[in-house]
Motif scaffolding. Structure first.
Motif, PDB file in Angstrom:
ATOM      1  N   VAL A   1       0.789  -1.236   0.166  1.00  0.00           N
ATOM      2  CA  VAL A   1       0.032   0.087   0.100  1.00  0.00           C
ATOM      3  C   VAL A   1       0.732   1.087   0.118  1.00  0.00           C
ATOM      4  O   VAL A   1       2.006   1.346   0.381  1.00  0.00           O
ATOM      5  CB  VAL A   1      -0.954   0.042   1.282  1.00  0.00           C
ATOM      6  CG1 VAL A   1      -1.854  -1.153   1.353  1.00  0.00           C
ATOM      7  CG2 VAL A   1      -0.161   0.164   2.470  1.00  0.00           C
ATOM      8  N   THR A   2       0.266   2.350  -0.525  1.00  0.00           N
ATOM      9  CA  THR A   2       0.971   3.396  -0.441  1.00  0.00           C
ATOM     10  C   THR A   2      -0.041   4.632  -0.116  1.00  0.00           C
ATOM     11  O   THR A   2      -1.215   4.868  -0.967  1.00  0.00           O
ATOM     12  CB  THR A   2       1.889   3.995  -1.743  1.00  0.00           C
ATOM     13  OG1 THR A   2       2.532   5.371  -1.315  1.00  0.00           O
ATOM     14  CG2 THR A   2       1.075   4.002  -2.744  1.00  0.00           C
ATOM     15  N   PRO A   3      -0.055   5.310   1.198  1.00  0.00           N
ATOM     16  CA  PRO A   3      -0.931   6.402   1.491  1.00  0.00           C
ATOM     17  C   PRO A   3      -1.031   7.401   0.161  1.00  0.00           C
ATOM     18  O   PRO A   3       0.270   7.612  -0.324  1.00  0.00           O
ATOM     19  CB  PRO A   3      -0.600   6.978   2.615  1.00  0.00           C
ATOM     20  CG  PRO A   3       0.193   5.802   3.279  1.00  0.00           C
ATOM     21  CD  PRO A   3       1.038   5.253   2.230  1.00  0.00           C
ATOM     22  N   THR A   4      -2.108   7.847  -0.331  1.00  0.00           N
ATOM     23  CA  THR A   4      -1.819   8.713  -1.542  1.00  0.00           C
ATOM     24  C   THR A   4      -1.253  10.164  -0.977  1.00  0.00           C
ATOM     25  O   THR A   4      -1.054  10.769  -1.903  1.00  0.00           O
ATOM     26  CB  THR A   4      -3.624   8.966  -1.952  1.00  0.00           C
ATOM     27  OG1 THR A   4      -4.300   9.528  -0.688  1.00  0.00           O
ATOM     28  CG2 THR A   4      -3.956   7.919  -2.360  1.00  0.00           C
ATOM     29  N   SER A   5      -1.258  10.484   0.215  1.00  0.00           N
ATOM     30  CA  SER A   5      -0.662  11.759   0.665  1.00  0.00           C
ATOM     31  C   SER A   5       0.775  11.606   0.828  1.00  0.00           C
ATOM     32  O   SER A   5       1.611  12.735   1.102  1.00  0.00           O
ATOM     33  CB  SER A   5      -1.386  11.966   2.092  1.00  0.00           C
ATOM     34  OG  SER A   5      -0.876  11.073   2.976  1.00  0.00           O
TER      35      SER A   5
END
Lengths: 114, 114
Positions: B93-97
């Motif tokens: 996962v990668t947080p969009t922020s």
């Protein structure tokens, strides 16, 4: 289009020695990432370049690790002096955009510190 | 801290069996989700990804994944596995922020018996 390449594919060194890993990203990819997988553990982020600037180096374990990306093309990751716990597979990845883009991975460099 | 958990470390299936690999993440905000696969002797490569829109995502080689926001899950499925699906699978996962760094799960090794 050539993929991400890494050199060397394997490196075996003794504790206390220095090793330099190289990553050539896909041409035109401004973003370059380094990751590491220690045996039995998850792949962990080390740092992120945007062109030649370090955008995020929060994953670098300590000051024995030095990453550079002069000219915004290839990158090197130097470990000096190497310790036993540095053994693992070092992956490089690149992407065109920073957020929400696919990262393309290289084959990795397997580092063994004896 | 943000983390990704893959429920199964090692899965053994016979050809034609159905596959479901679990993945849960811990992060309260908006995320981009990925499944990567590493076939023996090959690079990590993208299997599928979710950024937005239809939570059921189709990838290469007949794989699909469903994003269930309420459960913080992104499970990978394939109705009928083949011997050539033998590989290690990674949820990330990668947080969009953030800067785009991937947070990986521990990986699941899938062995398909012919």
């Amino acid at each position: 289009e050539a993929g991400v390449t890494q050199f060397p594919s394997h490196s075996v060194i003794e504790k206390g020695q220095t090793v330099t890993l190289r990553c050539d990203p896909i041409s035109g990819h401004d973003n370059l990432y380094w990751y590491r997988r220690v045996m039995g553990k998850e792949i962990k982020f080390l740092l992120h370049f945007v062109k030649e600037s370090k955008q995020d180096e929060s994953g670098m374990p300590n000051n024995r690790f030095l990453a550079e990306r002069t000219g915004g093309t290839y990158s090197t990751l130097k470990v000096q002096p190497a310790e036993l716990e540095d053994s693992g597979v070092y992956f490089c990845a690149s992407s065109r955009w920073t957020s929400g883009d696919t990262q393309y991975f290289g084959p990795g460099t397997r580092l063994t510190v004896l | 801290a943000q983390s990704v958990s893959q429920h199964n470390h090692h899965v053994i299936l016979s050809e034609a069996a159905s596959l479901e690999l679990g993945c849960n993440y811990s992060y309260g905000g908006t995320v981009n989700l990925f499944w990567y696969v590493q076939y023996p002797g090959q690079h990590l490569q993208l299997l599928l990804k979710y950024f937005s829109g239809d939570p059921l995502v189709k990838g290469i080689k007949g794989f699909e994944a469903e994003f269930i926001k309420s459960k913080f899950s992104f499970n990978l499925r394939k109705p009928s596995v083949q011997w050539s699906d033998t590989a290690e699978y990674f949820c990330a996962v990668t947080p969009t922020s953030n800067t785009g760094k991937l947070i990986f799960g521990q990986g699941t090794t899938l062995q398909v018996k012919p």
